[in-house]
Design a protein around this motif. Structure first.
Motif, mmCIF file in Angstrom:
data_model
loop_
_atom_site.group_PDB
_atom_site.id
_atom_site.type_symbol
_atom_site.label_atom_id
_atom_site.label_comp_id
_atom_site.label_asym_id
_atom_site.label_seq_id
_atom_site.Cartn_x
_atom_site.Cartn_y
_atom_site.Cartn_z
ATOM 1 N N ALA A 24 15.195 0.710 0.848
ATOM 2 C CA ALA A 24 14.965 -0.832 0.522
ATOM 3 C C ALA A 24 16.241 -1.467 0.713
ATOM 4 C CB ALA A 24 14.179 -1.030 -0.648
ATOM 5 N N GLY A 86 9.286 -3.313 1.029
ATOM 6 C CA GLY A 86 10.659 -3.946 1.053
ATOM 7 C C GLY A 86 10.899 -5.229 0.107
ATOM 8 N N LEU A 136 3.215 5.827 -1.437
ATOM 9 C CA LEU A 136 2.397 6.049 -0.529
ATOM 10 C C LEU A 136 1.881 7.594 -0.398
ATOM 11 C CD1 LEU A 136 1.246 5.681 2.276
ATOM 12 C CD2 LEU A 136 2.950 6.500 3.407
#
Ligand code: SAM
Length: 277
Positions: A24, A86, A136
């Motif tokens: 990120a 992000g 995820l």
């Protein structure tokens, strides 16, 4: 908050490690953002050695993000689940979606705690925008997260986004299974929107992979067929898997720049959007 391992449990979700680059923060550094540390800027500089136009390549991914969100919002979707959100930057998902529909809601999800702390600081007043820390690779951590459940009504179509992270940061694991679990939770009429590092044989794509693996330890490129496989057989919106500069679902007759004439940084990312029938 630096994570020295001694933080009380309720502060752990805000803790982050500044001794190693994070995806990120390196991405933020490539975009010229300020939410990064020296170690991340070194990572971005290492990538730039191989891919001098890394900023433009990151911007191209943002183009893919904005084009997909705008299209999906125009199809009437008013709630977005943006996984791998992000750090806040220009043209964030909620800004793009709300430009189409001011009532659109966005639930951002990221596994990097810095996104939560910076995102909350920036978006604290925005009731239509929620941020949750989840992964995820662990769909129940997303689907069962109380903030996600509050923000997203899974009885209505969802705009599911896995933009700029799915396959390329997760090599030997099974993104298909994660996406499948998330799609199962979304009703008919939902959309899936993906961007990833492309492998269509151009040397700049190989340079991107090499530099990311050096800087971050991951960042694999994938063929269009491999990217498509992650849509779980859902029908792709025309033109299918395409470079963001050439993705115009609402203008099928538009004259496109030939792929060979694209700039190198415009051939790093490919995108696709599919609708769940
Ligand atoms: N989606 C934004 C975009 O396309 O501009 C940001 C992309 S950034 C390159 C990738 C983001 O995915 C990072 O913020 C990173 O922390 C996050 N990420 C990586 N692996 C993840 C995972 N397994 N679960 C959730 N987020 C993840």
């Amino acid at each position: 908050v630096e994570n020295d391992g001694n933080l009380p449990e309720d502060e752990q979700e805000y803790a982050f490690d500044i001794s190693r680059p994070s995806i990120a923060r390196v991405y933020d550094a490539t975009l010229g953002g300020k939410d990064n540390f020296a170690v991340d800027r070194e990572g971005a500089a290492m990538i730039a050695k191989y891919v001098p136009k890394i900023r433009e390549a990151s911007q191209d991914n943002r183009l893919g993000l904005a084009k997909g969100v705008r299209y999906v919002a125009r199809q009437g979707i008013d709630q977005f689940l943006d996984i791998g959100a992000g750090l806040p930057t220009m043209q964030n998902t909620h800004q793009v979606a709300q430009a189409v529909n001011p009532n659109a809601k966005v639930c951002y999800v990221d596994n990097d705690p810095i996104v939560l702390s910076h995102g909350r600081a920036l978006l604290a007043d925005d009731e239509s925008t929620v941020i949750a820390t989840a992964d995820l690779r662990d769909p129940p951590s997303i689907l069962g997260h109380p903030d996600v459940r509050k923000a997203i009504d899974f009885d209505r179509p969802v705009g599911l986004m896995v933009v700029g992270l799915m396959m390329h940061f997760h090599p030997a694991e099974n993104p298909g299974q994660w996406i499948g679990a998330l799609l199962d939770a979304c009703p008919s009429g939902s959309y899936l929107h993906i961007t990833d590092f492309a492998n269509t044989g151009f040397p700049e794509q190989e340079a991107m992979e090499k530099s990311c693996i050096q800087a971050l330890g991951n960042g694999w490129m994938r063929t269009p067929e491999e990217i498509e496989a992650h849509f779980q057989g859902l029908p792709l919106v025309a033109p299918g898997i395409e470079y963001p500069t050439r993705w115009f679902p609402e203008e099928p007759d538009r004259e496109l720049i030939p792929v060979e004439d694209l700039e190198e940084h415009q051939r790093i990312i490919m995108m696709g959007v599919a609708r769940k029938p």
